[in-house]
Design a protein around this motif. Structure first.
Motif, mmCIF file in Angstrom:
data_model
loop_
_atom_site.group_PDB
_atom_site.id
_atom_site.type_symbol
_atom_site.label_atom_id
_atom_site.label_comp_id
_atom_site.label_asym_id
_atom_site.label_seq_id
_atom_site.Cartn_x
_atom_site.Cartn_y
_atom_site.Cartn_z
ATOM 1 N N THR A 1 7.865 3.911 -0.109
ATOM 2 C CA THR A 1 7.159 4.332 1.131
ATOM 3 C C THR A 1 6.302 2.823 1.522
ATOM 4 O O THR A 1 5.082 3.282 0.681
ATOM 5 N N THR A 2 6.114 2.804 2.189
ATOM 6 C CA THR A 2 5.176 1.948 2.753
ATOM 7 C C THR A 2 4.597 2.470 4.363
ATOM 8 O O THR A 2 3.313 1.231 4.512
ATOM 9 N N ALA A 3 5.253 2.538 4.917
ATOM 10 C CA ALA A 3 4.635 2.661 6.361
ATOM 11 C C ALA A 3 3.923 4.258 7.139
ATOM 12 O O ALA A 3 3.938 5.478 5.714
ATOM 13 N N GLN A 4 3.151 3.533 7.305
ATOM 14 C CA GLN A 4 1.130 4.221 7.156
ATOM 15 C C GLN A 4 1.281 5.460 5.943
ATOM 16 O O GLN A 4 1.025 6.584 6.127
ATOM 17 N N PRO A 5 0.746 4.487 5.114
ATOM 18 C CA PRO A 5 0.106 5.430 3.123
ATOM 19 C C PRO A 5 -0.858 6.333 3.611
ATOM 20 O O PRO A 5 -1.270 5.414 4.501
ATOM 21 N N PHE B 1 -0.233 -0.136 -4.825
ATOM 22 C CA PHE B 1 0.959 0.591 -4.838
ATOM 23 C C PHE B 1 0.502 1.399 -3.537
ATOM 24 O O PHE B 1 -0.756 1.425 -2.771
ATOM 25 N N THR B 2 1.703 1.912 -2.753
ATOM 26 C CA THR B 2 0.461 3.325 -1.026
ATOM 27 C C THR B 2 1.494 4.240 -2.310
ATOM 28 O O THR B 2 2.523 4.554 -2.793
ATOM 29 N N VAL B 3 0.562 5.547 -1.583
ATOM 30 C CA VAL B 3 1.667 6.160 -1.316
ATOM 31 C C VAL B 3 0.987 7.214 0.517
ATOM 32 O O VAL B 3 0.092 7.889 0.537
ATOM 33 N N ALA B 4 2.747 8.021 0.818
ATOM 34 C CA ALA B 4 2.293 8.489 2.444
ATOM 35 C C ALA B 4 2.154 10.124 1.800
ATOM 36 O O ALA B 4 2.677 10.112 0.747
ATOM 37 N N ILE C 1 -9.235 0.537 -2.145
ATOM 38 C CA ILE C 1 -8.638 1.779 -2.462
ATOM 39 C C ILE C 1 -9.285 1.873 -0.493
ATOM 40 O O ILE C 1 -9.882 2.516 -0.643
ATOM 41 N N LEU C 2 -7.892 2.277 -0.685
ATOM 42 C CA LEU C 2 -7.585 3.093 1.117
ATOM 43 C C LEU C 2 -7.406 4.439 1.264
ATOM 44 O O LEU C 2 -6.456 4.494 0.948
ATOM 45 N N LEU C 3 -7.877 5.341 1.836
ATOM 46 C CA LEU C 3 -7.589 6.619 1.487
ATOM 47 C C LEU C 3 -7.857 7.421 3.227
ATOM 48 O O LEU C 3 -8.335 7.330 3.483
ATOM 49 N N GLY C 4 -6.504 7.003 3.598
ATOM 50 C CA GLY C 4 -6.565 7.737 5.066
ATOM 51 C C GLY C 4 -7.023 6.113 6.118
ATOM 52 O O GLY C 4 -7.955 6.695 7.186
ATOM 53 N N GLY C 5 -7.257 4.807 5.573
ATOM 54 C CA GLY C 5 -7.638 4.098 6.180
ATOM 55 C C GLY C 5 -8.823 4.165 5.996
ATOM 56 O O GLY C 5 -9.463 2.321 5.733
ATOM 57 N N ARG C 6 -9.909 4.514 4.614
ATOM 58 C CA ARG C 6 -11.281 4.529 4.342
ATOM 59 C C ARG C 6 -11.314 3.842 3.054
ATOM 60 O O ARG C 6 -10.703 3.889 2.065
ATOM 61 N N GLN C 7 -12.090 3.073 3.061
ATOM 62 C CA GLN C 7 -12.559 2.393 1.854
ATOM 63 C C GLN C 7 -13.068 2.847 0.457
ATOM 64 O O GLN C 7 -14.402 3.243 0.862
#
Length: 351
Positions: free
Chosen positions: A6-10, A36-39, A76-82
Motif C-alpha cells: 500500500t502506497t496511497a496516502q500512507p 516502506f509505507t503503512v496506510a 520518517i513522515l508521520l501524518g505528513g510531519r517529519q
C-alpha cells in the motif's frame, strides 16, 4: 490491493532510514537505507532474525534512541510531519497520542510497584491533563474491558505480577490504546505465549484495528504470524530490506533466498507428518562486521551463480514481477522463478 504494498496516502512513510551507533568496538550500522509505507487501517509485518534491524527501526520511528550515541538519518513522515531531527520534547508529545508501542516483554515494561490501572490512567492523563483522576481511572477500566480482561473494575487495582502472561500483554495493548494513536507498533507481541493465547492476541489486534482504523507495524521473526494478520511484509536481513510486497504475494511467490529459507523453517499442517524443519544454515552476521556485498551471501547456496557480484556488490531493492513486489538479490528473474517458489526447502539443505 492484494498484489502490491500500500502506497496511497500512507499515514507513515519511511524513506532511506539509516541508524548507526557508536560502540566501544567501533561504529555499528544497525539500519541501512530502509524504506516502506503503512496506510491507516493496514498492517505491515517486519520479519527477520535477531539482529536484522527490526526493533531498531521501530525505536527510530518513536524517537527512543539516545541521541548522544545514535545517528538517525533519512525521512520518517508521520501524518505528513517529519520526525527525524525533531526536538525530543515534540516527540514526547507525539508518543502515546499519535503513535504508541506494545513492547515484547510486558513484565519488564510495566512498573511492578504500580497497579495496572494506575499506569494506564497515567498514560491517558499525560495527554489529557484536564481529565480528573476518576475519569482517567474509568478510562483504564473501559480499556481493560475492551481488550478482553474479565472483571476490569476489579483487576484495574491489581499489580502486573497478579496477571498471567496473556493478560499482561492485553494490559500493554490497553495502555498503548489509551489515547487512540493512529500508529501502533507491536514488537514481538506474542513471544513466550502459548499458541492459543497467541491467536487471541493477534485476533484482538485485528479487531482493535477494525475499530480504530490504526496503522499497525507488527515486528516478528515468524512469517506464520505475519501471514495471519499483515497486509504487507518487509523482510529484513543485516539491517537492510531484502524483500517487500503484499503478504499474499510474498508468501505465494517469495523472491529472495532468505525468504525461501524462512518459509522452509515454518512447520506446515499440510506436509508429511515426518517432515523435518529445515533451518537456514549458518548464523546472522554481526552488524559490526557485515559481509561485503550482499550480507546474506555467506549463507546463500546460490551466491556462486552470479560470479563475484554477491560478495562484492550490495544489491539494490528493485521491482520483481508485475505485482509491485520488490527484492534485493542478484539472481535474475528467470533464476528466481526456477529456483525459488517450488524449491524453497532446498535452502535449508545446504549445510
Amino acid at each position: 490491493m492484494e498484489n502490491e504494498p500500500t502506497t496511497a496516502q500512507p499515514y507513515l512513510r519511511v524513506t532511506d532510514l539509516r541508524v548507526g551507533f557508536d560502540t566501544s568496538d567501533g561504529p555499528l550500522r544497525a539500519v541501512d537505507g530502509v524504506s516502506f509505507t503503512v496506510a491507516a487501517g493496514r498492517t505491515l509485518g517486519i520479519v527477520g532474525e535477531s539482529g536484522s534491524g527490526k526493533s531498531v527501526t521501530s525505536l527510530a520511528i518513536l524517537g527512543l534512541h539516545d541521541p548522544r550515541r545514535t545517528t538517525v538519518s533519512g525521512e520518517i513522515l508521520l501524518g505528513g510531519r517529519q520526525l527525524v531531527g525533531r526536538p525530543d520534547e515534540e516527540l514526547r508529545r507525539l508518543r502515546g497520542r499519535e503513535m504508541a508501542m506494545i513492547f515484547q516483554d510486558p513484565l519488564s515494561a510495566l512498573h511492578p510497584y504500580y497497579t495496572v490501572g494506575k499506569q494506564i490512567a497515567e498514560a491517558y492523563r499525560l495527554h489529557h491533563r484536564q481529565a480528573s483522576r476518576r475519569a482517567a481511572r474509568q478510562r483504564a477500566v473501559d480499556l481493560l474491558g475492551r481488550v478482553g480482561i474479565p472483571q476490569p473494575a476489579r483487576r484495574v487495582d491489581q499489580y502486573p505480577h497478579e496477571f498471567s502472561g496473556g493478560m499482561r500483554q492485553r494490559a500493554m495493548i490497553a495502555m498503548a490504546l489509551a489515547n487512540d494513536p493512529q500508529l501502533l507498533i507491536a514488537d514481538e507481541p506474542t513471544t513466550a505465549l502459548d499458541v492459543t493465547v497467541q491467536a487471541q492476541i493477534l485476533d484482538l489486534l485485528a479487531d482493535l484495528q477494525a475499530e480504530f482504523g490504526s496503522a499497525i507495524i507488527l515486528i516478528t521473526h515468524d512469517l506464520g504470524v505475519v501471514g495471519q494478520v499483515a497486509d504487507d511484509i518487509l523482510v529484513m536481513y543485516g539491517g537492510r530490506a531484502v524483500e517487500y510486497g503484499s503478504t499474499a504475494r510474498v508468501l505465494r511467490e517469495p523472491q529472495h533466498p532468505y525468504t525461501w529459507g524462512l518459509l522452509a523453517s515454518v512447520p506446515s499442517l499440510h506436509g508429511p507428518a515426518e517432515a523435518e524443519l529445515l533451518p537456514i544454515s549458518g548464523n546472522p552476521p554481526s552488524l559490526l562486521a557485515l559481509p561485503p556485498g550482499c550480507a546474506f551471501h555467506p549463507r546463500c547456496r546460490y551466491a556462486a551463480r552470479n560470479g563475484d557480484r554477491c560478495p562484492t556488490e550490495v544489491p539494490a531493492l528493485r521491482a520483481a514481477g508485475a505485482g509491485g513486489q520488490q527484492v534485493a538479490c542478484h539472481l535474475d528473474e528467470a533464476d528466481r522463478a526456477h529456483l525459488g517458489p517450488g524449491t524453497a526447502a532446498a535452502v535449508g539443505r545446504q549445510s
